[in-house]
Design a protein around this motif. Structure first.
Motif, short mmCIF file in Angstrom:
data_model
loop_
_atom_site.label_atom_id
_atom_site.label_comp_id
_atom_site.label_asym_id
_atom_site.label_seq_id
_atom_site.Cartn_x
_atom_site.Cartn_y
_atom_site.Cartn_z
N UNK A 93 -32.20 -1.31 -15.49
CA UNK A 93 -31.89 -0.71 -14.29
C UNK A 93 -31.90 -1.44 -13.04
N UNK A 94 -32.69 -2.66 -13.13
CA UNK A 94 -32.75 -3.57 -11.64
C UNK A 94 -31.59 -4.54 -11.71
N UNK A 95 -31.11 -4.78 -12.97
CA UNK A 95 -29.99 -5.74 -13.04
C UNK A 95 -28.64 -4.90 -12.73
N UNK A 96 -28.77 -3.55 -13.08
CA UNK A 96 -27.43 -2.84 -12.76
C UNK A 96 -27.41 -2.54 -11.52
N UNK A 97 -28.57 -2.09 -10.76
CA UNK A 97 -28.73 -1.71 -8.99
C UNK A 97 -28.18 -3.08 -8.44
N UNK A 98 -28.87 -4.23 -8.66
CA UNK A 98 -28.37 -5.33 -7.70
C UNK A 98 -27.11 -5.76 -8.16
N UNK A 99 -26.59 -5.60 -9.44
CA UNK A 99 -25.09 -6.09 -9.69
C UNK A 99 -24.26 -5.20 -8.86
N UNK A 100 -24.39 -3.93 -8.67
CA UNK A 100 -23.61 -3.00 -7.86
C UNK A 100 -23.46 -3.47 -6.44
N UNK A 101 -24.81 -3.79 -6.01
CA UNK A 101 -24.77 -4.40 -4.59
C UNK A 101 -23.87 -5.52 -4.36
N UNK A 102 -24.10 -6.58 -5.39
CA UNK A 102 -23.26 -7.83 -5.42
C UNK A 102 -21.80 -7.45 -5.38
N UNK A 103 -21.46 -6.52 -6.47
CA UNK A 103 -19.81 -6.33 -6.82
C UNK A 103 -19.43 -5.61 -5.29
N UNK A 104 -20.08 -4.86 -4.52
CA UNK A 104 -19.62 -4.25 -3.41
C UNK A 104 -19.52 -5.36 -2.39
N UNK A 105 -20.30 -6.18 -2.35
CA UNK A 105 -20.20 -7.46 -1.48
C UNK A 105 -19.05 -8.31 -1.78
N UNK A 106 -18.77 -8.39 -3.21
CA UNK A 106 -17.42 -9.17 -3.42
C UNK A 106 -16.19 -8.17 -3.23
N UNK A 107 -16.27 -6.81 -2.95
CA UNK A 107 -15.31 -6.07 -2.79
C UNK A 107 -14.34 -6.01 -4.38
N UNK A 108 -15.16 -5.64 -5.42
CA UNK A 108 -14.63 -5.37 -6.78
C UNK A 108 -15.43 -4.15 -7.38
N UNK A 109 -14.65 -3.60 -8.23
CA UNK A 109 -15.31 -2.72 -8.87
C UNK A 109 -15.20 -2.72 -10.49
N UNK A 110 -16.65 -3.07 -11.06
CA UNK A 110 -16.65 -3.29 -12.47
C UNK A 110 -16.91 -2.20 -13.13
N UNK A 111 -16.10 -1.44 -13.85
CA UNK A 111 -16.37 -0.12 -14.64
C UNK A 111 -17.66 -0.41 -15.52
N UNK A 112 -18.18 0.72 -15.79
CA UNK A 112 -19.36 0.87 -16.63
C UNK A 112 -18.94 0.51 -17.96
N UNK A 113 -17.71 0.82 -18.52
CA UNK A 113 -17.48 0.28 -19.86
C UNK A 113 -17.29 -1.16 -19.94
N UNK A 114 -17.22 -1.79 -18.88
CA UNK A 114 -17.01 -3.31 -19.00
C UNK A 114 -18.50 -3.91 -18.70
N UNK A 115 -19.06 -3.27 -17.84
CA UNK A 115 -20.58 -3.63 -17.51
C UNK A 115 -21.23 -3.71 -18.86
#
Length: 219
Positions: free
Chosen positions: A18-40
Motif C-alpha cells: 500500500x505504501x508503494x502504491x500510494x507513493x507511486x500514484x503521487x509520482x504518476x501525478x507529478x509526471x502527468x501520467x495515468x497508470x491503470x491498475x491492471x498495468x500496475x
C-alpha cells in the motif's frame, strides 16, 4: 531436509505494497501520467529498474530510469518513516524466530533496492536472523527471471534442493520455480490478484507453518 528458507520481503515479511502504491500514484501525478491498475498489478515482484523502464517506454517519458527510481525511493522512504501503522505480517516474526532457533538459515531475496531492504530490517529488528540480503537492483533482469533466487541459493549452506522460497507474487513464484526451488505462496491481502497456481503450496496464515512442518517439506 530443508536447510535454508529464502523469503521475499514486500507482501511476505511486511505489507509495504500500500505504501508503494500510494507513493507511486503521487509520482504518476507529478509526471502527468495515468497508470491503470491492471498495468500496475503486473509490476508486483519486478525491480524498480524494470518497472520504470516499462513506464518510460509506455508513456514516452524523457526522464532517465535512474532519475525516476531515485524520486520514487525518496517518496517511499519518507512515507515509510512517517507511517506508524506498518507491521510485519501476522505470525511471520514468530516463524522466523522458530526457524532460526532450529538452525535453519534465512536469506531475503527482494526486488527492492538495498536501502529499502535495510530500512525494513532495521525497523523490525530482522538483521539478527538473516545471513544474507539479496536485492533486485543488482541484476539486469528482475523476477520472473530466476537470477535473484539462484544467487540467494548460492549463499545457502546447503544444496539448492534443500532450499525453499516463500513468495506472494506471480512474478516471484515463477522465478522460484524457474530456479528449481520449492515455493510456498503466501496469500495475504497484498497478494490478491496474483496468480499463485504455480506454487507448490499456498498458505493464508504464517501460523500454519513452523520448523517441524517445513523441515521435511521437499524430502
Amino acid at each position: 531436509m530443508v536447510k535454508t528458507v529464502i523469503f521475499d520481503m514486500d507482501g511476505v515479511l511486511v505489507d509495504t505494497e500500500p505504501v508503494h502504491y500510494d507513493v507511486s500514484l503521487l509520482q504518476f501525478k507529478d509526471l502527468d501520467i495515468t497508470v491503470p491498475d491492471e498495468m500496475y498489478h503486473t509490476f508486483t515482484g519486478n525491480s524498480n529498474k524494470m518497472i520504470y523502464q516499462k513506464i518510460k517506454d509506455n508513456f514516452q517519458l524523457a526522464h532517465e530510469v535512474e532519475e525516476l527510481i531515485e524520486a520514487k525511493n525518496k517518496l517511499f522512504l519518507d512515507a515509510f518513516d512517517k507511517k506508524e501503522d506498518l507491521y510485519l505480517m501476522p505470525g511471520v516474526k514468530e516463524l522466523i524466530i522458530d526457524l532460526y532457533n532450529n538452525g535453519i538459515q534465512l536469506i531475503v531475496a527482494s526486488s527492492s533496492e538495498m536501502a529499502i531492504i535495510n530500512k525494513v530490517f532495521e525497523r523490525f529488528d530482522l538483521n539478527p536472523y538473516f545471513t544474507h540480503k539479496v536485492s533486485g537492483e543488482d541484476f539486469p533482469e528482475s523476477k520472473p527471471n530466476p537470477a535473484i533466487f539462484i544467487k540467494a541459493a548460492s549463499y545457502s549452506k546447503a544444496p539448492i534442493h534443500e532450499c525453499i522460497v516463500i513468495e506472494d507474487s506471480t512474478n516471484g513464484i515463477t522465478a522460484a520455480k524457474a530456479a528449481g526451488i520449492f515455493c510456498i505462496a503466501y496469500k495475504g491481502e497484498s497478494g490478491k490478484g496474483q496468480d499463485q497456481s504455480k506454487a507448490d503450496m499456498v498458505i493464508t496464515d504464517f501460523r500454519d507453518l513452523n520448523f517441524e512442518k517445513i523441515k521435511n517439506i521437499n524430502a
